[in-house]
Design a protein around this motif. Structure first.
Motif, PDB file in Angstrom:
ATOM      1  N   ILE A  23       0.761  -1.097  -0.170  1.00  0.00           N
ATOM      2  CA  ILE A  23      -0.047  -0.080   0.084  1.00  0.00           C
ATOM      3  C   ILE A  23       0.813   1.167   0.161  1.00  0.00           C
ATOM      4  N   GLY A  24       2.098   1.089   0.751  1.00  0.00           N
ATOM      5  CA  GLY A  24       2.858   2.384   0.963  1.00  0.00           C
ATOM      6  C   GLY A  24       3.401   2.743  -0.491  1.00  0.00           C
ATOM      7  N   LEU A  25       3.908   1.843  -1.317  1.00  0.00           N
ATOM      8  CA  LEU A  25       4.211   2.160  -2.531  1.00  0.00           C
ATOM      9  C   LEU A  25       3.465   2.656  -3.516  1.00  0.00           C
ATOM     10  N   ALA A  26       2.262   1.982  -3.710  1.00  0.00           N
ATOM     11  CA  ALA A  26       1.176   2.270  -4.373  1.00  0.00           C
ATOM     12  C   ALA A  26       0.651   3.567  -4.346  1.00  0.00           C
ATOM     13  N   LEU A  27       0.637   4.184  -2.840  1.00  0.00           N
ATOM     14  CA  LEU A  27       0.406   5.310  -2.520  1.00  0.00           C
ATOM     15  C   LEU A  27       1.337   6.557  -2.828  1.00  0.00           C
ATOM     16  N   ALA A  28       2.584   6.181  -2.693  1.00  0.00           N
ATOM     17  CA  ALA A  28       3.800   7.045  -3.249  1.00  0.00           C
ATOM     18  C   ALA A  28       3.562   7.279  -4.743  1.00  0.00           C
TER      19      ALA A  28
END
Length: 240
Positions: A23-28
């Motif tokens: 989720i963190g990479l997708a959000l970035a």
């Protein structure tokens, strides 16, 4: 990056913990594509974001078990971009232990990462959020923080319930300064944590990119729209 995308983010700066995967990479990626500038706090450099360049993307070493890394990250991000408009508390750890099986050390470890570190980071960025036109905090909590589905999820649910209440506490603390906080509460998401599930289920799971789109919406809402929680599930569940 299109002109329209740049206008949406308007150069705002967001810190995202645990932005190296899921989720963190997708959000970035979602935020960078819409004009935001991102500081990723992770234990190792995020090579997947290098294509965006230093003007848009910054990395700083961060370990939720190391309070010194939190202060260093906030200082480095502010020094790099000159402002901080938002922070997303995404880093977290799992536990498969029940509340009966869990030791004191198990409890201390999961609460240190899932609750205490986000609380400390919020305190550190607070002066910058107050200086921002509209400061934002997102806590990536979990539907596990709203119910316990099985005994082995008990300890994890306790930590996410505390993270959810942290989000509500931040929301109230920021009221007069127009700092808004939202808890995003996903259910099972198709990240590496879902590698072991059956293919028939995996194909139905919520995708990280879908959670990222919802999170961006919460970050870009004006302060006149304060959203406390957004539960997200891959299947129809009892209303929360």
């Amino acid at each position: 990056m299109t002109t329209a995308a740049c206008e949406e983010g308007a150069g705002r700066v967001v810190l995202i913990s645990g932005a190296s995967r899921g989720i963190g990479l997708a959000l970035a990626r979602e935020l960078l594509a819409h004009g935001w500038r991102v500081s990723a706090g992770t234990r190792q450099p995020v090579t997947a974001l290098e294509e965006y360049g230093a003007d848009h993307c910054h990395w700083s070493p961060f370990d939720a078990r190391d309070p010194a890394s939190e202060a260093a990250w906030v200082a480095a991000a502010h020094g790099h971009f000159g402002r901080i408009d938002a922070i997303v508390h995404n880093a977290g750890i799992l536990s498969g232990k029940s509340v009966i099986e869990a030791s004191d050390q198990d409890f201390d470890d999961i609460f240190a990462v899932n609750v205490k570190s986000p609380m400390r980071l919020t305190r550190l960025v607070w002066p910058h959020l107050r200086a921002a036109p509209e400061g934002k905090v997102l806590v990536i909590a979990s539907l596990a923080g709203k119910r316990v589905r099985a005994a082995e999820g008990g300890l994890y649910s306790m930590s996410k319930a505390a993270a959810l209440m942290l989000a509500h506490g931040i929301r109230h603390a920021g009221e007069t300064d127009r700092i808004r906080c939202t808890a995003i509460c996903p259910g099972f998401v198709a990240t590496d944590m879902a590698d072991g599930v059956e293919e028939s289920i995996k194909s139905q799971l919520t995708q990280p990119q879908e959670v990222a789109r919802i999170a961006r919406m919460a970050l870009e809402l004006p302060a006149t729209a304060s959203v406390a929680e957004i539960p997200v599930s891959w299947r129809v569940e009892t209303a929360f």
